[in-house]
Design a protein around this motif. Sequence first.
Motif, PDB file in Angstrom:
ATOM      1  N   GLN A 111       9.959  52.802  30.309  1.00 29.44           N
ATOM      2  CA  GLN A 111      10.361  52.214  31.711  1.00 29.44           C
ATOM      3  C   GLN A 111      11.718  52.191  32.124  1.00 29.44           C
ATOM      4  N   SER A 112      12.771  52.065  31.385  1.00 32.32           N
ATOM      5  CA  SER A 112      14.123  52.379  31.797  1.00 32.32           C
ATOM      6  C   SER A 112      14.508  53.739  31.624  1.00 32.32           C
ATOM      7  N   GLY A 117      17.138  56.543  41.359  1.00 37.29           N
ATOM      8  CA  GLY A 117      16.166  56.207  40.430  1.00 37.29           C
ATOM      9  C   GLY A 117      15.093  57.126  40.235  1.00 37.29           C
ATOM     10  N   ASN A 129       9.913  50.749  38.128  1.00 34.74           N
ATOM     11  CA  ASN A 129      11.278  50.349  38.468  1.00 34.74           C
ATOM     12  C   ASN A 129      11.559  51.086  39.841  1.00 34.74           C
TER      13      ASN A 129
END
Lengths: 274, 347
Positions: B82-83, B137, B164
């Motif tokens: 996820q990160s 991102g 995200n």
Amino acid sequence: MNKYHDDWIIAAPGILLLCFAFLVPVAGIMVLGIKNPDGSLTISYIERFLTDAYYLGVAWRTIKLSCIITLVCAIAGFPFAYVMARASPNLRVWLMILITLPLMTSVVVRTFGWMVLLGRGGLLPEALYLMGFVRRNYSLMHTEAAIIIGMIQILFPFMVLSIVGVILRLDPRIEEASRVMGCSFLASVKRVVLPLSIPGIVAGSLLVFTLSVSYFITPSLLGGARLPVLAGSIYETATKSQDWAFAAAQSLILFIGVLILLIPYISLTRKSHG
Amino acid sequence: MAAVVLNNVTKLFGETAVIKGISMSIAKGEFVSLLGPSGCGKTTLLRMIAGLEQTTSGSIIIGEKDSTALPPEKRDIAMVFQSYALLPHLNVFDNVMFPLRMRNLGTRQEQARRVKDVLEMVQLSHLATRRPRELSGGQQQRVAVARAVVSSPQVLLLDEPLSNLDARLRESMQEELIQLHRQTGLTTIFVTHDQEEALSLSDRIILLNEGTIEQEGTPAELYGAPTTRFSAGFMGSSNILDVELVMDGDACRAMLSAEDVLTLAKGYVRGGASTITFRQEDVQLAPAGDSTCTARVETAIFLGSRVRYVVRAGLHCIRCLATDGQIFKVGETVALQVAPNRIRVLD
């Protein structure tokens, strides 16, 4: 512009304190080291230091011991800091207490403790004797090893705490990602955690090195008169021979020496940050 | 030919059971979503497949090899976090090269060529020498995906990789993920809490609730035919009503109130208290008139191409999504209709 002004006002008390309690006296001592009694400038004290084999030996011992102490602290400190950072919060608190507790006791008391442990019949020489490494009545006191052992015990927490801070800020997912990508545990520590911990290792080394070159109680008690280090030699010159000017010159040399060693360190940290 | 098989796996954290016996089999090349609310165990299950969490009991077989006890590096997998979890001290090229180097796949030149191909595929060749923190991102996300597919693993694990990103970027990344899956043909397990994402990406959805499988099937099956109250609620925008069923000849009718009646499809033969569900876009509203069910409009929200109404029929609140022109005012009485074959009775 106004904001800038406010910043200065807030910082003023601290800056004033630094000036009068630190910069002025230190500058005074520095000046003392390059001045004749009649007030003219001279480099004779510094020349005396740099041409006297005895003092060069003292300087060399200081640097050598500080390097060894810093190196051992870094090599032992990194794994300890890693374990501490990755331990459960509960265990981490206990390790933190374990590592900071010695900082709360007096250095002099701890050094006397080492004198008992390292002296003739002390725990360490006895253990070495029983294992057959040394003869009876062996003493570790008044050796460079004694200085190193004592100093590491004192400075180790500074190294560990510097590194722990950095590792705690690393995303644990990065390590997991490296495992998923095929790193064994050790490979992931070596290829991912270690490179990312360099800012902490550098900061800790800086701290440990500068503290250890200027420490004098522990080296003079454990090393004795035959193994003087620079800080001890400054102390002796100032108190025993009352030669303030030469003591000041030695301080100046120590100060410049540390500065020269710090510059590459600082640029190294900047590189790993930017 | 299954790429991943789970046999009755469980996971205990201390005394709490997080995964309560899940079995599944994922075919080679399939795109499967693990869908569920937070705390349903979907991420834990994915981490167990990755080897980042120990399995308490049961077995995990990846590529016909029992991997239950293997550490992550010994499993033939790749994962997008996820990160993103890019390595901050390496540039994009070295990040993507990392799994190849660690797994010793091919010679140095072959590795470099594969990295180049994969970067080409995610359109990042021009950023190969950048550090991760110099990327946006969406670009970081693509690096993470490139790094995962470069080693052609048995199974690709995606842990909410789109959560995200902002809404627009997420849509275009969804399209890219679909294309990437088509190009690489990798078996993919995708964890998400977003049912729309699961519906649009997957071949099959496995809906998890409190550590067990609630329902599994194709997106159309889950969307169109939820079998439990939980699935109907979670798949979103369904009306779930507790009503009285009454047989009237051979037709089964749901009584919203004494006067308001919806007719169920032929074949339902039952009476008494039941739960029925129908989707909000299956509700048709018309001006009041001759009808078996009337309702009062409580709120009307204009959404551009559609209007969302909340109407009240008897004691029940019903949400509707109207696409055609007629606009009703709040307080107006309308006729409500739902096609019989769109109404499902939940078990």
